[in-house]
Design a protein around this motif. Structure first.
Motif, PDB file in Angstrom:
ATOM      1  N   ASN A   7      33.927  39.860  34.191  1.00 48.03           N
ATOM      2  CA  ASN A   7      34.828  38.928  33.041  1.00 48.03           C
ATOM      3  C   ASN A   7      36.155  38.306  33.412  1.00 48.03           C
ATOM      4  OD1 ASN A   7      32.591  38.749  31.467  1.00 48.03           O
ATOM      5  ND2 ASN A   7      33.052  40.431  30.090  1.00 48.03           N
ATOM      6  N   PRO A   8      36.855  39.284  33.997  1.00 52.04           N
ATOM      7  CA  PRO A   8      38.493  38.428  34.267  1.00 52.04           C
ATOM      8  C   PRO A   8      38.190  37.290  35.432  1.00 52.04           C
ATOM      9  CG  PRO A   8      38.244  41.104  34.377  1.00 52.04           C
ATOM     10  CD  PRO A   8      37.026  40.508  34.405  1.00 52.04           C
ATOM     11  N   PHE A   9      37.099  37.401  36.173  1.00 49.83           N
ATOM     12  CA  PHE A   9      36.981  36.233  37.051  1.00 49.83           C
ATOM     13  C   PHE A   9      36.499  35.239  36.433  1.00 49.83           C
ATOM     14  CE2 PHE A   9      36.922  39.926  40.113  1.00 49.83           C
ATOM     15  CZ  PHE A   9      37.733  39.584  40.824  1.00 49.83           C
ATOM     16  N   ILE A  10      35.545  35.067  35.506  1.00 52.78           N
ATOM     17  CA  ILE A  10      35.233  34.254  34.682  1.00 52.78           C
ATOM     18  C   ILE A  10      35.958  33.428  33.626  1.00 52.78           C
ATOM     19  CG2 ILE A  10      33.522  33.417  32.901  1.00 52.78           C
ATOM     20  CD1 ILE A  10      31.701  35.986  34.134  1.00 52.78           C
ATOM     21  N   ILE A  11      37.027  34.334  33.092  1.00 53.21           N
ATOM     22  CA  ILE A  11      38.103  33.908  32.481  1.00 53.21           C
ATOM     23  C   ILE A  11      39.190  33.138  32.987  1.00 53.21           C
ATOM     24  CG2 ILE A  11      40.068  34.812  30.948  1.00 53.21           C
ATOM     25  CD1 ILE A  11      38.032  36.982  29.955  1.00 53.21           C
ATOM     26  N   ALA A  12      39.457  33.732  34.412  1.00 52.84           N
ATOM     27  CA  ALA A  12      40.566  33.210  35.305  1.00 52.84           C
ATOM     28  C   ALA A  12      39.954  31.651  35.524  1.00 52.84           C
ATOM     29  CB  ALA A  12      40.768  34.105  36.547  1.00 52.84           C
ATOM     30  N   LEU A  13      38.725  31.700  35.911  1.00 53.36           N
ATOM     31  CA  LEU A  13      38.181  30.501  36.413  1.00 53.36           C
ATOM     32  C   LEU A  13      38.163  29.298  35.293  1.00 53.36           C
ATOM     33  CD1 LEU A  13      34.958  29.762  38.492  1.00 53.36           C
ATOM     34  CD2 LEU A  13      35.352  28.633  36.147  1.00 53.36           C
ATOM     35  N   LEU A  14      37.685  29.701  34.135  1.00 59.40           N
ATOM     36  CA  LEU A  14      37.814  28.813  33.066  1.00 59.40           C
ATOM     37  C   LEU A  14      39.340  28.418  32.627  1.00 59.40           C
ATOM     38  CD1 LEU A  14      35.158  30.474  30.775  1.00 59.40           C
ATOM     39  CD2 LEU A  14      34.835  27.931  31.962  1.00 59.40           C
ATOM     40  N   ASN A  15      40.068  29.260  32.770  1.00 59.02           N
ATOM     41  CA  ASN A  15      41.547  28.948  32.486  1.00 59.02           C
ATOM     42  C   ASN A  15      42.113  28.036  33.438  1.00 59.02           C
ATOM     43  OD1 ASN A  15      44.207  29.235  31.136  1.00 59.02           O
ATOM     44  ND2 ASN A  15      44.555  30.778  32.663  1.00 59.02           N
ATOM     45  N   VAL A  16      41.927  28.147  34.676  1.00 59.68           N
ATOM     46  CA  VAL A  16      42.532  27.710  35.893  1.00 59.68           C
ATOM     47  C   VAL A  16      42.156  26.197  35.801  1.00 59.68           C
ATOM     48  CG1 VAL A  16      42.622  27.071  38.547  1.00 59.68           C
ATOM     49  CG2 VAL A  16      42.963  29.517  37.394  1.00 59.68           C
ATOM     50  N   ILE A  17      40.588  25.977  35.755  1.00 57.41           N
ATOM     51  CA  ILE A  17      40.099  24.558  35.881  1.00 57.41           C
ATOM     52  C   ILE A  17      40.577  23.935  34.481  1.00 57.41           C
ATOM     53  CG2 ILE A  17      38.162  23.342  35.575  1.00 57.41           C
ATOM     54  CD1 ILE A  17      38.565  24.619  38.298  1.00 57.41           C
ATOM     55  N   GLU A  18      40.729  24.485  33.138  1.00 55.43           N
ATOM     56  CA  GLU A  18      41.143  23.773  32.204  1.00 55.43           C
ATOM     57  C   GLU A  18      42.458  23.546  32.021  1.00 55.43           C
ATOM     58  OE1 GLU A  18      40.985  24.454  27.075  1.00 55.43           O
ATOM     59  OE2 GLU A  18      39.822  25.596  28.434  1.00 55.43           O
ATOM     60  N   THR A  19      43.302  24.265  32.398  1.00 53.15           N
ATOM     61  CA  THR A  19      44.932  24.333  32.459  1.00 53.15           C
ATOM     62  C   THR A  19      45.455  23.254  33.777  1.00 53.15           C
ATOM     63  OG1 THR A  19      45.232  26.528  31.761  1.00 53.15           O
ATOM     64  CG2 THR A  19      47.031  25.403  32.856  1.00 53.15           C
ATOM     65  N   MET A  20      44.689  23.371  34.856  1.00 51.21           N
ATOM     66  CA  MET A  20      44.993  22.440  35.833  1.00 51.21           C
ATOM     67  C   MET A  20      44.565  21.019  35.808  1.00 51.21           C
ATOM     68  SD  MET A  20      47.268  24.509  37.309  1.00 51.21           S
ATOM     69  CE  MET A  20      47.751  23.560  38.572  1.00 51.21           C
ATOM     70  N   ALA A  21      43.482  21.167  35.581  1.00 50.65           N
ATOM     71  CA  ALA A  21      42.372  19.893  35.610  1.00 50.65           C
ATOM     72  C   ALA A  21      42.049  19.236  34.333  1.00 50.65           C
ATOM     73  CB  ALA A  21      41.191  20.057  36.217  1.00 50.65           C
ATOM     74  N   GLN A  22      42.484  19.871  33.500  1.00 56.91           N
ATOM     75  CA  GLN A  22      42.005  19.326  31.923  1.00 56.91           C
ATOM     76  C   GLN A  22      40.627  19.217  31.804  1.00 56.91           C
ATOM     77  OE1 GLN A  22      44.588  17.353  33.646  1.00 56.91           O
ATOM     78  NE2 GLN A  22      45.817  19.049  33.298  1.00 56.91           N
ATOM     79  N   THR A  23      39.956  20.036  32.399  1.00 56.37           N
ATOM     80  CA  THR A  23      38.505  20.010  32.337  1.00 56.37           C
ATOM     81  C   THR A  23      37.714  21.193  31.973  1.00 56.37           C
ATOM     82  OG1 THR A  23      38.549  18.686  34.306  1.00 56.37           O
ATOM     83  CG2 THR A  23      36.558  19.655  34.161  1.00 56.37           C
ATOM     84  N   LYS A  24      36.962  21.080  30.907  1.00 59.27           N
ATOM     85  CA  LYS A  24      36.111  22.321  30.289  1.00 59.27           C
ATOM     86  C   LYS A  24      34.750  22.226  30.850  1.00 59.27           C
ATOM     87  CE  LYS A  24      38.725  22.468  25.659  1.00 59.27           C
ATOM     88  NZ  LYS A  24      38.538  23.241  24.796  1.00 59.27           N
ATOM     89  N   LEU A  25      34.372  23.589  31.315  1.00 62.52           N
ATOM     90  CA  LEU A  25      33.244  23.878  31.910  1.00 62.52           C
ATOM     91  C   LEU A  25      32.388  24.588  30.944  1.00 62.52           C
ATOM     92  CD1 LEU A  25      34.357  25.144  35.480  1.00 62.52           C
ATOM     93  CD2 LEU A  25      33.594  22.987  34.834  1.00 62.52           C
ATOM     94  N   THR A  26      31.082  24.443  30.954  1.00 62.60           N
ATOM     95  CA  THR A  26      30.153  25.089  30.057  1.00 62.60           C
ATOM     96  C   THR A  26      29.264  26.356  31.035  1.00 62.60           C
ATOM     97  OG1 THR A  26      29.768  23.264  28.611  1.00 62.60           O
ATOM     98  CG2 THR A  26      28.221  25.187  28.686  1.00 62.60           C
ATOM     99  N   PRO A  27      29.923  27.472  30.486  1.00 59.87           N
ATOM    100  CA  PRO A  27      29.262  28.609  31.360  1.00 59.87           C
ATOM    101  C   PRO A  27      27.708  28.537  31.218  1.00 59.87           C
ATOM    102  CG  PRO A  27      30.926  29.381  29.964  1.00 59.87           C
ATOM    103  CD  PRO A  27      30.569  27.939  29.494  1.00 59.87           C
ATOM    104  N   GLY A  28      26.965  28.968  32.197  1.00 61.27           N
ATOM    105  CA  GLY A  28      25.740  29.106  32.237  1.00 61.27           C
ATOM    106  C   GLY A  28      25.272  30.598  32.249  1.00 61.27           C
ATOM    107  N   LYS A  29      23.900  31.011  32.647  1.00 62.11           N
ATOM    108  CA  LYS A  29      23.643  32.483  32.626  1.00 62.11           C
ATOM    109  C   LYS A  29      23.556  33.204  33.891  1.00 62.11           C
ATOM    110  CE  LYS A  29      19.592  35.505  31.199  1.00 62.11           C
ATOM    111  NZ  LYS A  29      18.478  35.604  30.958  1.00 62.11           N
ATOM    112  N   PRO A  30      24.503  34.309  34.082  1.00 63.10           N
ATOM    113  CA  PRO A  30      24.365  35.081  35.164  1.00 63.10           C
ATOM    114  C   PRO A  30      23.322  35.433  35.781  1.00 63.10           C
ATOM    115  CG  PRO A  30      25.544  36.353  33.559  1.00 63.10           C
ATOM    116  CD  PRO A  30      24.995  35.021  32.747  1.00 63.10           C
ATOM    117  N   GLN A  31      23.131  35.197  37.060  1.00 62.48           N
ATOM    118  CA  GLN A  31      21.985  35.636  37.776  1.00 62.48           C
ATOM    119  C   GLN A  31      22.015  36.521  39.117  1.00 62.48           C
ATOM    120  OE1 GLN A  31      19.978  31.950  38.785  1.00 62.48           O
ATOM    121  NE2 GLN A  31      20.518  31.003  36.779  1.00 62.48           N
TER     122      GLN A  31
END
Length: 154
Positions: A7-31
Motif C-alpha cells: 500500500n505505501p507504494f500505491i499511495i506514493a504513486l497516486l500522490n506523486v502523479i496527482e501532485t506533480m502532474a495534476q493527474t488522477k489515476l484510477t486503480p485497477g485490481k492487483p494481479q
C-alpha cells in the motif's frame, strides 16, 4: 506480499502523479504476474535491498500517458519518448520509491534504494532479478494506462 508493504507504494504513486502532474489515476485490481513483458512503452525500474528484504519496483507508462504527464509537469509535449521523457520517468520512479520508503521506515522496514534504470520501446521486458512473487497493479486514465509492478522476497 502483504498489503502493509504494498500500500505505501500505491499511495506514493497516486500522490506523486496527482501532485506533480495534476493527474488522477484510477486503480485497477492487483494481479499476480507470471511473465517479464512490460505493460507500457517506457518503464522505470528500481531495486531495493535491506537487512531482511530484497525487491524491485517498476512503473511502466503507455506512451500517450507519459507524454501527457510530461506536458503537465514540464509544459513540454514531445512527439514521442525521448531522453527527456526517460529522465522524467526515472525521477518519478525515484520519488515514488522514496515516498514509500519513508512510510515503510516508520513501520520498521529499512532498505536502501538503487538508482532507477529506464527501459523503453514497444514490447520491452522487465527482469526484476529477485526471487519472489511478482504483482502488477494497473492504473487507468483517459490518456492511457500505467502499470505498477512489485517483486519482493517476502
Amino acid at each position: 506480499m502483504n498489503s502493509e508493504f504494498i500500500n505505501p507504494f500505491i499511495i506514493a504513486l497516486l500522490n506523486v502523479i496527482e501532485t506533480m502532474a495534476q493527474t488522477k489515476l484510477t486503480p485497477g485490481k492487483p494481479q499476480k504476474k507470471g511473465n517479464n513483458q512490460a505493460g507500457g512503452d517506457v518503464s522505470g525500474l528500481i531495486g531495493m535491498v535491506g537487512d531482511d528484504i530484497k525487491g524491485s519496483l517498476s512503473i511502466s507508462f503507455e506512451e500517450s500517458l507519459v507524454l501527457e504527464i510530461m506536458h503537465k509537469m514540464l509544459g513540454e509535449k514531445p512527439e514521442g519518448i525521448n531522453s527527456d521523457v526517460n529522465d522524467m520517468v526515472g525521477e518519478i520512479t525515484n520519488m515514488i520509491c522514496g515516498g514509500a520508503k519513508n512510510d515503510l521506515d516508520q513501520k520498521g522496514y529499512n532498505f536502501g534504494m538503487a538508482t532507477p534504470m529506464i527501459v523503453s520501446g514497444k514490447n520491452h521486458t522487465i527482469d526484476h532479478q529477485v526471487d519472489g512473487k511478482k504483482m502488477v497493479m494497473p492504473f487507468t486514465h483517459p490518456s492511457g494506462n500505467l502499470y505498477l509492478e512489485m517483486c519482493f522476497n517476502k
